[in-house]
Design an enzyme around this catalytic site. Structure first.
Site, mmCIF file in Angstrom:
data_model
loop_
_atom_site.group_PDB
_atom_site.id
_atom_site.type_symbol
_atom_site.label_atom_id
_atom_site.label_comp_id
_atom_site.label_asym_id
_atom_site.label_seq_id
_atom_site.Cartn_x
_atom_site.Cartn_y
_atom_site.Cartn_z
ATOM 1 C CE LYS A 101 27.766 108.870 -24.799
ATOM 2 N NZ LYS A 101 26.836 110.003 -24.699
ATOM 3 C CE1 TYR A 156 24.488 79.646 -44.172
ATOM 4 C CE2 TYR A 156 25.624 81.592 -43.345
ATOM 5 C CZ TYR A 156 25.316 80.247 -43.255
ATOM 6 O OH TYR A 156 25.836 79.511 -42.220
HETATM 7 C C1 LIG Z 1 27.289 111.191 -25.385
HETATM 8 C C2 LIG Z 1 27.170 112.519 -24.784
HETATM 9 C C3 LIG Z 1 28.023 113.563 -25.179
HETATM 10 C C4 LIG Z 1 29.013 113.431 -26.305
HETATM 11 O O1 LIG Z 1 28.365 113.581 -27.547
HETATM 12 P P1 LIG Z 1 29.193 113.542 -28.911
HETATM 13 O O2 LIG Z 1 28.181 113.835 -29.946
HETATM 14 O O3 LIG Z 1 29.732 112.157 -29.033
HETATM 15 O O4 LIG Z 1 30.264 114.554 -28.789
HETATM 16 C C5 LIG Z 1 27.941 114.769 -24.478
HETATM 17 N N1 LIG Z 1 27.042 114.926 -23.492
HETATM 18 C C6 LIG Z 1 26.193 113.950 -23.110
HETATM 19 C C7 LIG Z 1 25.225 114.207 -22.010
HETATM 20 C C8 LIG Z 1 26.214 112.718 -23.748
HETATM 21 O O5 LIG Z 1 25.347 111.765 -23.386
#
Ligand SMILES: *Cc1c(COP(=O)(O)O)cnc(C)c1O
Length: 356
Positions: free
Chosen positions: A40, A253
């Protein structure tokens, strides 16, 4: 010289590092446990299609948050099963069968909403308090699954809120809920729960499949991190200008930094417009020619300044802005009280990704 001479900076992703992280993460899995790579947010900023191509051999499945990301993977030629974590809505339900995507059913309405022939996983909220159906409902949900012949249940999932913490009290609580879920579904559908931290530290949660996110990219979220996981992302830029500065003169700045002596500084063309967070001002060193130099003064929209002391570098000299031993995303995150997840996916997509 940078690989992209026309760009002010670029992100380099090391495919070998991704593969070796993936292999490391598979070493403690049973032969019957499947694995899913969470890609994702454009694979946490690493580029979802390229990451999928790189580690596809090691993973059975991929997951993204939404339909747009999933369709981009299909258009990029990715043929693995893809799970879409986010909720289905009337505007997206046609895309699941069309692109062969697996849905997550997170409320009762979703059973009716999904189109005929769609595959889905049911998410149970075992304590994360985000998406999912409350565990008290599981008996009824089991009957709904059995009655929903138009659509196919491919799994039951839940998500941990604190698998990465030293204090495991809440994790234990969620594990107990997970056992109840297991009892209710009695092996009828594959069950999956473990994120990176649980996959590494809680093998009793591996069940039928694990879901790897952050650890694949090289950041170990557990309290006792392994140095066998390596960050796959480096941010390269170059010296735009190298200038002389007199002792006591200030930079950037607010004029918050003064030169401790006569010397030189470099102007580097990255800034908060690229995702170089302004609250990192004065905190992270950069590497030029194998030496470390402190970033000084405030981070500006498009530039940072780096104190060189007596050293000088010509315009165009390569600069490692992020990704070395002293300035990878985990170090950035610690410096400003956040997590590498936020740093990695906070680097803007306008910064080109290059794969080596
Ligand atoms: C993002 C996510 C993961 C992965 O989590 P990590 O801590 O990055 O391994 C697994 N399951 C779900 C439902 C997620 O949203």
């Amino acid at each position: 010289m940078s690989i992209y001479p026309y760009h002010l900076s670029h992100i380099e992703i090391d495919r070998q590092v991704l593969s070796s992280n993936a292999r490391y993460l598979h070493r403690n899995l049973n032969s019957t446990t499947r694995s899913l790579a969470v890609i994702k947010a454009d694979a946490y900023g690493h580029g979802a299609v390229e990451v999928a191509r790189t580690v596809g051999d090691l993973y059975d499945m991929f997951a993204v948050d939404n339909i747009t990301e999933a369709v981009a993977l299909r258009k990029g030629g990715i043929t693995h099963p893809i799970l879409v974590f986010g909720v289905p809505v009337p505007q997206t339900v046609k895309a699941y069968p069309e692109y062969d995507l697996e849905a997550v059913v997170s409320s009762d309405d979703h059973f009716d909403l999904l189109e005929q022939g769609t595959s889905y996983h049911v998410e149970i909220d075992s304590g994360m308090g985000r998406l999912g159906i409350r565990p008290e409902e599981t008996d009824r949900i089991r009957r709904r699954i059995a009655a929903a012949g138009r659509i196919t249940c491919k799994g039951i999932m839940t998500h941990f809120a604190s698998a990465d913490e030293v204090d495991s009290a809440y994790m234990q609580l969620q594990k107990r809920v997970l056992e109840q879920i297991r009892d209710v579904f009695g092996g009828a559908y594959p069950l999956h729960a473990a994120n990176s931290a649980a996959s590494l530290d809680h093998p009793d949660t591996h069940l039928d499949m694990v879901r790897h996110g952050i650890a694949l990219y090289g950041y170990d979220p557990t309290p006792d991190p392994s140095d066998l996981l390596k960050p796959a992302m480096k941010w390269h830029s170059w010296v735009a200008q190298c200038k002389r500065i007199r002792k006591g003169d200030s930079l950037s700045y607010g004029a918050t930094w003064q030169a401790p002596e006569d010397g030189y500084y470099a102007v580097i063309p990255v800034g908060y417009a690229d995702g170089y967070r302004r609250n990192l001002s004065g905190l992270m060193p950069v590497r030029i020619d194998d030496a470390w130099y402190p970033q000084v003064g405030r981070v500006t929209m498009d530039y940072i300044m780096v104190w060189l002391g007596d050293d000088r570098f010509g315009a165009g000299t390569e600069v490692l802005v992020m990704g070395g031993s002293r300035n990878h995303a985990g170090v950035w995150a610690d410096a400003i009280g956040t997590i590498p997840y936020e740093i990695c996916c906070g680097i803007h997509t306008s910064v080109p990704r290059v794969y080596v």
